[in-house]
Design a protein around this motif. Structure first.
Motif, PDB file in Angstrom:
ATOM      1  N   GLN A  71      35.202  33.702  34.002  1.00 56.20           N
ATOM      2  CA  GLN A  71      36.425  32.793  34.146  1.00 56.20           C
ATOM      3  C   GLN A  71      37.461  33.531  34.827  1.00 56.20           C
ATOM      4  N   ALA A  72      37.843  34.686  34.421  1.00 52.11           N
ATOM      5  CA  ALA A  72      39.145  35.523  34.813  1.00 52.11           C
ATOM      6  C   ALA A  72      38.651  35.851  36.053  1.00 52.11           C
ATOM      7  N   GLU A  73      37.355  36.379  36.327  1.00 52.75           N
ATOM      8  CA  GLU A  73      36.988  36.888  37.755  1.00 52.75           C
ATOM      9  C   GLU A  73      37.015  35.948  38.888  1.00 52.75           C
ATOM     10  N   ASP A  74      36.615  34.430  38.384  1.00 51.76           N
ATOM     11  CA  ASP A  74      36.858  33.537  39.297  1.00 51.76           C
ATOM     12  C   ASP A  74      38.117  33.053  39.681  1.00 51.76           C
ATOM     13  N   ASP A  75      38.949  32.988  38.645  1.00 50.07           N
ATOM     14  CA  ASP A  75      40.495  32.903  39.028  1.00 50.07           C
ATOM     15  C   ASP A  75      41.135  34.042  39.780  1.00 50.07           C
ATOM     16  N   PHE A  76      40.794  34.965  39.555  1.00 50.53           N
ATOM     17  CA  PHE A  76      41.417  36.083  40.485  1.00 50.53           C
ATOM     18  C   PHE A  76      40.937  36.145  41.881  1.00 50.53           C
ATOM     19  N   SER A  77      39.683  35.671  42.006  1.00 49.33           N
ATOM     20  CA  SER A  77      39.126  35.450  43.313  1.00 49.33           C
ATOM     21  C   SER A  77      39.656  34.359  44.159  1.00 49.33           C
ATOM     22  N   GLN A  78      39.779  33.131  43.438  1.00 47.93           N
ATOM     23  CA  GLN A  78      40.440  32.098  44.014  1.00 47.93           C
ATOM     24  C   GLN A  78      41.999  32.410  44.448  1.00 47.93           C
ATOM     25  N   ALA A  79      42.621  33.300  43.689  1.00 45.96           N
ATOM     26  CA  ALA A  79      43.771  33.676  43.982  1.00 45.96           C
ATOM     27  C   ALA A  79      43.953  34.328  45.301  1.00 45.96           C
ATOM     28  N   LEU A  80      42.933  35.314  45.499  1.00 43.97           N
ATOM     29  CA  LEU A  80      42.923  36.012  46.474  1.00 43.97           C
ATOM     30  C   LEU A  80      42.417  35.294  48.024  1.00 43.97           C
ATOM     31  N   VAL A  81      41.747  34.037  47.737  1.00 46.34           N
ATOM     32  CA  VAL A  81      41.317  33.262  48.547  1.00 46.34           C
ATOM     33  C   VAL A  81      42.853  32.761  49.292  1.00 46.34           C
ATOM     34  N   ARG A  82      43.595  32.245  48.318  1.00 46.77           N
ATOM     35  CA  ARG A  82      44.803  31.636  48.844  1.00 46.77           C
ATOM     36  C   ARG A  82      45.825  32.729  49.518  1.00 46.77           C
ATOM     37  N   ASP A  83      45.554  33.926  48.735  1.00 47.45           N
ATOM     38  CA  ASP A  83      46.470  35.085  49.091  1.00 47.45           C
ATOM     39  C   ASP A  83      45.728  36.376  49.128  1.00 47.45           C
ATOM     40  N   PRO A  84      45.376  36.715  50.424  1.00 44.93           N
ATOM     41  CA  PRO A  84      44.457  37.840  50.296  1.00 44.93           C
ATOM     42  C   PRO A  84      45.240  39.279  50.266  1.00 44.93           C
ATOM     43  N   ALA A  85      46.507  39.006  50.493  1.00 49.35           N
ATOM     44  CA  ALA A  85      47.594  40.246  50.250  1.00 49.35           C
ATOM     45  C   ALA A  85      48.073  40.435  48.842  1.00 49.35           C
ATOM     46  N   LEU A  86      47.664  39.633  47.858  1.00 49.23           N
ATOM     47  CA  LEU A  86      48.127  39.570  46.697  1.00 49.23           C
ATOM     48  C   LEU A  86      47.595  40.853  45.817  1.00 49.23           C
TER      49      LEU A  86
ATOM     50  N   ASP B 254      50.133  31.971  41.388  1.00 45.45           N
ATOM     51  CA  ASP B 254      50.668  32.595  40.152  1.00 45.45           C
ATOM     52  C   ASP B 254      49.909  32.194  39.093  1.00 45.45           C
ATOM     53  N   SER B 255      49.696  30.865  39.172  1.00 43.47           N
ATOM     54  CA  SER B 255      48.997  30.139  37.915  1.00 43.47           C
ATOM     55  C   SER B 255      47.806  30.670  37.897  1.00 43.47           C
ATOM     56  N   LEU B 256      47.070  30.815  38.683  1.00 45.25           N
ATOM     57  CA  LEU B 256      45.554  31.274  39.087  1.00 45.25           C
ATOM     58  C   LEU B 256      45.491  32.808  38.553  1.00 45.25           C
ATOM     59  N   ASN B 257      46.536  33.657  38.910  1.00 40.03           N
ATOM     60  CA  ASN B 257      46.528  35.174  38.623  1.00 40.03           C
ATOM     61  C   ASN B 257      46.704  34.818  37.140  1.00 40.03           C
TER      62      ASN B 257
ATOM     63  N   ASP C 244      38.260  47.201  44.668  1.00 42.66           N
ATOM     64  CA  ASP C 244      39.455  46.207  44.388  1.00 42.66           C
ATOM     65  C   ASP C 244      40.696  47.189  44.367  1.00 42.66           C
ATOM     66  N   TYR C 245      40.568  48.359  43.691  1.00 40.34           N
ATOM     67  CA  TYR C 245      41.666  49.137  43.408  1.00 40.34           C
ATOM     68  C   TYR C 245      42.147  49.772  44.680  1.00 40.34           C
ATOM     69  N   ALA C 246      41.028  50.289  45.534  1.00 39.22           N
ATOM     70  CA  ALA C 246      41.519  50.845  46.967  1.00 39.22           C
ATOM     71  C   ALA C 246      42.084  49.914  47.722  1.00 39.22           C
ATOM     72  N   GLU C 247      41.599  48.695  47.694  1.00 33.83           N
ATOM     73  CA  GLU C 247      42.242  47.621  48.489  1.00 33.83           C
ATOM     74  C   GLU C 247      43.413  47.288  48.148  1.00 33.83           C
ATOM     75  N   ALA C 248      43.923  47.388  46.661  1.00 31.28           N
ATOM     76  CA  ALA C 248      45.075  46.901  46.488  1.00 31.28           C
ATOM     77  C   ALA C 248      46.180  47.920  46.650  1.00 31.28           C
ATOM     78  N   LEU C 249      45.588  49.427  46.707  1.00 29.02           N
ATOM     79  CA  LEU C 249      46.476  50.627  47.141  1.00 29.02           C
ATOM     80  C   LEU C 249      46.925  50.549  48.429  1.00 29.02           C
TER      81      LEU C 249
ATOM     82  N   GLU D 234      48.353  42.555  43.060  1.00 27.92           N
ATOM     83  CA  GLU D 234      48.245  42.458  41.710  1.00 27.92           C
ATOM     84  C   GLU D 234      46.896  41.765  41.387  1.00 27.92           C
ATOM     85  N   ALA D 235      46.452  40.703  42.040  1.00 31.09           N
ATOM     86  CA  ALA D 235      45.120  39.980  41.801  1.00 31.09           C
ATOM     87  C   ALA D 235      43.843  40.934  42.028  1.00 31.09           C
ATOM     88  N   LEU D 236      44.113  41.898  42.882  1.00 29.92           N
ATOM     89  CA  LEU D 236      43.123  42.933  43.078  1.00 29.92           C
ATOM     90  C   LEU D 236      42.832  43.701  42.002  1.00 29.92           C
TER      91      LEU D 236
END
Length: 539
Positions: A437-452, A420-423, A475-480, A454-456
């Motif tokens: 920096q934003a892209e790096d945080d979202f990517s780190q969040a997805l490493v920890r939770d690939p099914a997130l 949550d804090s990374l996202n 990314d949008y397609a994977e999120a959907l 919102e981060a995608l």
């Protein structure tokens, strides 16, 4: 056998009486001791020994009379003073027993049996620290005194010192003779292990008891160990067996309800809590637990009624917080704020209540009030990463991304794995134009939770802002694929399609966004403007 000289008269009868006492032939010993005392009416040891015979036969009044006669004839006879104390203790007069033991110690200060008896009386009076001291003195004099280890273990357990209790029960087990039934000691040991959190060892000892000397208590205690290990199905099986033996035990019904709740069967849990409450109608803990289970089962009215009853019986910050949580989950943010406020009134230093009220204010859109509550919460608990994260969210929503960044940074210092804090920090970076920096945080969040999902979407937004529409589209397609009704993914994918010149696909996704999204008037106006523009482009 007492080390005393024989009486002047009837010495052989006295010796035979002592032998009978050793052999458990108490009636025969009593008859001979009557003869000995008639022949030697001033012989104190005979009165003491006849008191032992009366005691063994359950005649406590007769035993006390003889022990007192022994003391009257020889006040230095420490064993008689000890025995007077034992009679008082057997009849529940522990203060009188302690006085007698004090008299015994004046005559025999090195007798471990006296300290053992004192420990037992102190324990019976609930004076467990004194009991531990007395049992320890007994063991200092005789390290083989099995009863002292058991007694001290019981006293330690009553004081909550379960590990020390387990060590004493282990020592008692080691000292036990081969023909002794170890079930009781092993049961004590298992109880101490459960209370100290050593659940696997407790289960091992309980299985030993079940194999060697089965008893109903095994199932209830093993259920507690299984609950501690989150083995809820095993706990449920043991509780069912325990209830067969003790169907009117409310604690067993409570534990059964807990197992059912954890297994996802809230309705069954409610039923078990109801059975417990039939046995203990005013038990606040059970009322509160049933309230939580009723809320989970969808019975909001029943849940609130249980909370109301619990608060009448014992108003507390914890119960107000739990009722506030129920109201929060139902979307009653004003009611939640009211409950959290009551909790704060009762315990103003409880950080959780301030954080909870901040969450309710935030959910109600009262951002300034939320930030104020979160600030009070972090002052009370500066190491709570969740509160920093939540205050950062409120600051971000208030349009203060730079202030939010400071809180997200602190939250991640405390909990570097927080998705949550990374996202959230990624969004704050995005809002301040720090795209890498934003892209790096979202990517780190997805490493920890690939099914997130919102981060995608958020990473897709960054990549779109960086002029990388193809990667954004992925990314949008994977999120959907994870959340087919995620409105923001349709919005982002529409923009990505438009950036790649695929106007028909952009129109289709934006129309879906308008259909599935819970949009503000401003968001709807902006989306409709895009549709007008793209339709004109495709005309």
């Amino acid at each position: 056998m007492p080390d005393t000289p024989l009486p002047p008269l009837a010495g052989d009868d006295y010796q035979r009486a002592l032998d009978y006492l050793d052999e458990g032939q108490d009636k025969a010993a009593l008859a001979l001791l009557d003869d000995v005392i008639r022949a030697n009416p001033d012989w104190a040891p005979a009165y003491n020994d006849r008191g032992d015979a009366h005691f063994a036969l359950g005649d406590l009044a007769g035993a006390l009379a003889d022990y007192q006669a022994a003391v009257a004839h020889d006040a230095t006879l420490g064993a008689a003073h000890l025995n007077i104390g034992l009679v008082h203790a057997a009849e529940g007069r522990h203060q009188a027993a302690l006085a007698a033991y004090a008299d015994a110690l004046e005559r025999t200060s090195d007798d471990p049996e006296v300290y053992l008896a004192r420990g037992e009386s102190y324990a019976a009076l609930g004076q467990y620290a004194n009991a531990v001291n007395e049992f320890t003195r007994a063991l200092d004099l005789d390290q083989t005194l099995l009863e002292a280890y058991i007694g001290r273990g019981d006293a330690y357990l009553a004081r909550g010192e379960s590990r020390a209790a387990a060590e004493d029960y282990e020592n008692a087990t080691d000292l036990a003779p081969e023909d002794m039934d170890l079930g009781d000691v092993a049961l004590r040991l298992a109880r101490a292990e459960v209370e100290s959190g050593d659940y696997p060892q407790a289960i091992e000892h309980l299985e030993f008891i079940e194999e060697t000397s089965p008893r109903p208590e095994v199932y209830a205690l093993r259920a507690q160990a299984n609950l501690g290990l989150d083995l809820y199905e095993d706990a449920l099986a043991d509780l069912d067996r325990a209830l067969e033996h003790d169907p009117n035990n409310p604690i067993l019904h409570q534990d059964r309800a807990r197992a059912q709740y954890e297994l996802g069967d809230a309705e069954a849990a409610v039923e078990s809590y109801t059975r417990a409450l039939a046995l203990q109608p005013d038990d606040v803990e059970t009322l509160t637990a049933r309230a939580v289970a009723r809320a989970e089962a969808g019975d909001t009215a029943g849940s609130l009624a249980d909370f109301d009853r619990a608060l009448v019986l014992a108003p507390s910050a914890d119960i107000y917080n739990e009722r506030g949580d129920t109201r929060f989950d139902q979307g009653d943010y004003a009611g939640a704020v009211d409950d959290y406020s009551h909790a704060i009134e009762l315990e103003p230093d409880l950080a959780q209540s301030w954080r909870n009220r901040g969450d309710a204010h935030w959910a109600a859109g009262q951002l300034s009030e939320a930030i104020s509550d979160y600030t009070q919460a972090v002052e009370l608990d500066p190491d709570d990463s969740v509160t920093y994260n939540n205050r950062a969210d409120a600051l971000y929503d208030q349009g203060r991304p730079n202030a939010a960044l400071a809180d997200y940074n602190r939250a991640l210092e405390l909990d570097p794995q927080s998705v949550d804090s990374l996202n959230g920090r990624g969004l704050a970076f995005l809002a301040t134009g720090l795209l890498d920096q934003a892209e790096d945080d979202f990517s780190q969040a997805l490493v920890r939770d690939p099914a997130l999902a919102e981060a995608l979407v958020n990473r897709g937004d960054v990549r779109l802002a960086q002029g990388r529409p193809s990667e954004a589209l992925d990314d949008y397609a994977e999120a959907l694929g994870l959340e087919p009704d995620l409105a923001d993914a349709y919005r982002g994918r529409a923009d990505a399609h438009a950036g790649l010149g695929n106007t028909p696909a952009a129109l289709q996704d934006m129309e879906t966004y308008l259909r599935v999204g819970n949009l503000t008037p401003e968001q709807r106006t902006e989306a409709e403007a895009r549709l007008v523009r793209w339709r004109a482009m495709g005309a």
